[in-house]
Design a protein around this motif. Structure first.
Motif, PDB file in Angstrom:
ATOM      1  N   GLY A  45       0.788  -1.217   0.000  1.00  0.00           N
ATOM      2  CA  GLY A  45       0.000   0.000   0.000  1.00  0.00           C
ATOM      3  C   GLY A  45       0.824   1.272   0.000  1.00  0.00           C
ATOM      4  O   GLY A  45       0.311   2.344  -0.333  1.00  0.00           O
ATOM      5  N   PHE A  46       2.105   1.192   0.363  1.00  0.00           N
ATOM      6  CA  PHE A  46       2.976   2.366   0.414  1.00  0.00           C
ATOM      7  C   PHE A  46       3.772   2.563  -0.886  1.00  0.00           C
ATOM      8  O   PHE A  46       4.528   3.533  -0.999  1.00  0.00           O
ATOM      9  CB  PHE A  46       3.958   2.237   1.576  1.00  0.00           C
ATOM     10  CG  PHE A  46       3.299   2.155   2.915  1.00  0.00           C
ATOM     11  CD1 PHE A  46       2.766   3.280   3.515  1.00  0.00           C
ATOM     12  CD2 PHE A  46       3.200   0.947   3.577  1.00  0.00           C
ATOM     13  CE1 PHE A  46       2.150   3.212   4.762  1.00  0.00           C
ATOM     14  CE2 PHE A  46       2.588   0.862   4.817  1.00  0.00           C
ATOM     15  CZ  PHE A  46       2.062   1.991   5.417  1.00  0.00           C
ATOM     16  N   ARG A  79      -1.441 -11.371  -5.852  1.00  0.00           N
ATOM     17  CA  ARG A  79      -0.165 -11.915  -6.307  1.00  0.00           C
ATOM     18  C   ARG A  79       0.430 -10.984  -7.349  1.00  0.00           C
ATOM     19  O   ARG A  79      -0.138 -10.815  -8.426  1.00  0.00           O
ATOM     20  CB  ARG A  79      -0.361 -13.321  -6.878  1.00  0.00           C
ATOM     21  CG  ARG A  79       0.946 -14.029  -7.247  1.00  0.00           C
ATOM     22  CD  ARG A  79       0.649 -15.425  -7.783  1.00  0.00           C
ATOM     23  NE  ARG A  79       1.845 -16.139  -8.126  1.00  0.00           N
ATOM     24  CZ  ARG A  79       2.567 -16.850  -7.274  1.00  0.00           C
ATOM     25  NH1 ARG A  79       2.174 -16.949  -6.012  1.00  0.00           N
ATOM     26  NH2 ARG A  79       3.657 -17.475  -7.663  1.00  0.00           N
ATOM     27  N   ASP A  80       1.537 -10.361  -7.028  1.00  0.00           N
ATOM     28  CA  ASP A  80       2.180  -9.422  -7.943  1.00  0.00           C
ATOM     29  C   ASP A  80       2.487 -10.139  -9.253  1.00  0.00           C
ATOM     30  O   ASP A  80       3.167 -11.170  -9.283  1.00  0.00           O
ATOM     31  CB  ASP A  80       3.474  -8.891  -7.321  1.00  0.00           C
ATOM     32  CG  ASP A  80       4.067  -7.724  -8.088  1.00  0.00           C
ATOM     33  OD1 ASP A  80       4.295  -7.864  -9.303  1.00  0.00           O
ATOM     34  OD2 ASP A  80       4.324  -6.685  -7.472  1.00  0.00           O
ATOM     35  N   ILE A 180      -5.067  -3.948 -10.617  1.00  0.00           N
ATOM     36  CA  ILE A 180      -4.982  -4.710  -9.370  1.00  0.00           C
ATOM     37  C   ILE A 180      -6.397  -4.909  -8.828  1.00  0.00           C
ATOM     38  O   ILE A 180      -7.125  -3.940  -8.593  1.00  0.00           O
ATOM     39  CB  ILE A 180      -4.100  -3.974  -8.357  1.00  0.00           C
ATOM     40  CG1 ILE A 180      -2.693  -3.781  -8.938  1.00  0.00           C
ATOM     41  CG2 ILE A 180      -4.034  -4.732  -7.030  1.00  0.00           C
ATOM     42  CD1 ILE A 180      -1.797  -2.894  -8.123  1.00  0.00           C
ATOM     43  N   GLU A 181      -6.779  -6.149  -8.643  1.00  0.00           N
ATOM     44  CA  GLU A 181      -8.168  -6.462  -8.303  1.00  0.00           C
ATOM     45  C   GLU A 181      -8.391  -6.747  -6.826  1.00  0.00           C
ATOM     46  O   GLU A 181      -9.538  -6.688  -6.353  1.00  0.00           O
ATOM     47  CB  GLU A 181      -8.633  -7.662  -9.137  1.00  0.00           C
ATOM     48  CG  GLU A 181      -8.602  -7.394 -10.640  1.00  0.00           C
ATOM     49  CD  GLU A 181      -8.977  -8.619 -11.458  1.00  0.00           C
ATOM     50  OE1 GLU A 181      -9.217  -9.675 -10.844  1.00  0.00           O
ATOM     51  OE2 GLU A 181      -9.028  -8.511 -12.694  1.00  0.00           O
ATOM     52  N   ALA A 186      -6.368  -2.544  -4.323  1.00  0.00           N
ATOM     53  CA  ALA A 186      -7.506  -3.015  -5.128  1.00  0.00           C
ATOM     54  C   ALA A 186      -8.178  -1.855  -5.858  1.00  0.00           C
ATOM     55  O   ALA A 186      -8.407  -0.784  -5.293  1.00  0.00           O
ATOM     56  CB  ALA A 186      -8.510  -3.732  -4.234  1.00  0.00           C
ATOM     57  N   GLY A 187      -8.453  -2.078  -7.143  1.00  0.00           N
ATOM     58  CA  GLY A 187      -9.108  -1.073  -7.959  1.00  0.00           C
ATOM     59  C   GLY A 187      -8.153  -0.138  -8.679  1.00  0.00           C
ATOM     60  O   GLY A 187      -8.580   0.627  -9.550  1.00  0.00           O
TER      61      GLY A 187
END
Length: 254
Positions: A45-46, A79-80, A180-181, A186-187
């Motif tokens: 997230g960062f 998963r990246d 990214i789901e 996400a979104g």
């Protein structure tokens, strides 16, 4: 010596058009201002601000910017799509070289010499300015070119003794669009630049003027859009150290 350098935007255009190797334009003789390696993850997230900074650097004409996507955040729900254990292993090796207890994202490493939070634009840019043109900057000429079916790497000589160094070939994708789901981001839809898809040592380097030839189709076999070449010192434990010179080259279009 001549330094071959194209901006990421030019690389994307040339690759998309299927241009032949001879169509790429060589710049005037120079050395890159810095090499910035970012360890990042789509599940972190960062990381988006660091990914944005890396993209800006990748678009510049005087910085070699490479994004190593790591896999240890995959458990958070996403998963990246570009992560690999090898990328994670390179970050862990840097961590041991810097004497830190753990890895983190986003981590930027400038010239193999200094680490910092990759989202801190001011710190990354300050490190590049501080090292550019001095003994901690690029001190060895490196060129990469295509000659027939070979990718030719040439280096100049070092102006000081070099005990242990290697020529590292890094394959990357100039641009990859990802939506990214799940997970922390996400979104989010993002275009990641210069995501590393693989790397290997092309041999040891002993500080002397050197020329090596590699199969040109190695880039295609790696599924990459281009490659960078780093001349990097190794410490006594064979961990990555200072990057002394670097160059970047797009796909041949073959």
């Amino acid at each position: 010596m001549t330094f071959l350098r194209l901006s990421t935007a030019a690389l994307i255009l040339a690759i998309a058009s299927g241009a032949a190797a001879g169509d790429f334009v060589k710049s005037s003789a120079s050395r890159p201002r810095a090499v910035v390696e970012l360890f990042t993850s789509q599940g972190c997230g960062f990381c988006p601000p660091a990914d944005a900074l890396l993209a800006d650097l990748a678009r510049s004409d005087d910085v070699i910017a490479l994004a190593y996507h790591v896999d240890y955040w995959d458990y958070l729900g996403w998963r990246d799509t570009m992560a690999s254990p090898e990328n994670t292993a390179r970050q862990q090796e840097y961590s041991r070289a810097f004497g830190t207890r753990s890895v983190f994202t986003p981590q930027a490493v400038v010239n193999g010499r200094e680490q910092m939070n990759g989202a801190k634009r001011g710190k990354v840019e300050a490190a590049m300015r501080r090292m550019a043109g001095g003994p901690d900057g690029m001190i060895v000429d490196v060129t990469v070119s295509y000659e027939g079916e070979a990718m030719v790497v040439e280096t100049g000589a070092a102006d000081r003794p070099v005990r242990n160094a290697q020529i590292l070939v890094v394959y990357f994708e100039p641009a990859t669009q990802v939506r990214i789901e799940r997970g922390k981001n996400a979104g989010r839809a993002w275009t990641y630049l210069n995501a590393v898809s693989g790397f290997h040592s092309a041999g040891m380097w002993h500080g002397e003027k050197t020329r090596i030839e590699l199969p040109k189709n190695a880039i295609a076999r790696k599924g990459a859009g281009g490659c960078a070449v780093l001349v990097q010192e190794m410490d006594a434990d064979n961990l990555p150290g200072a990057i002394l010179g670097a160059a970047i080259l797009p796909n041949s279009g073959s």
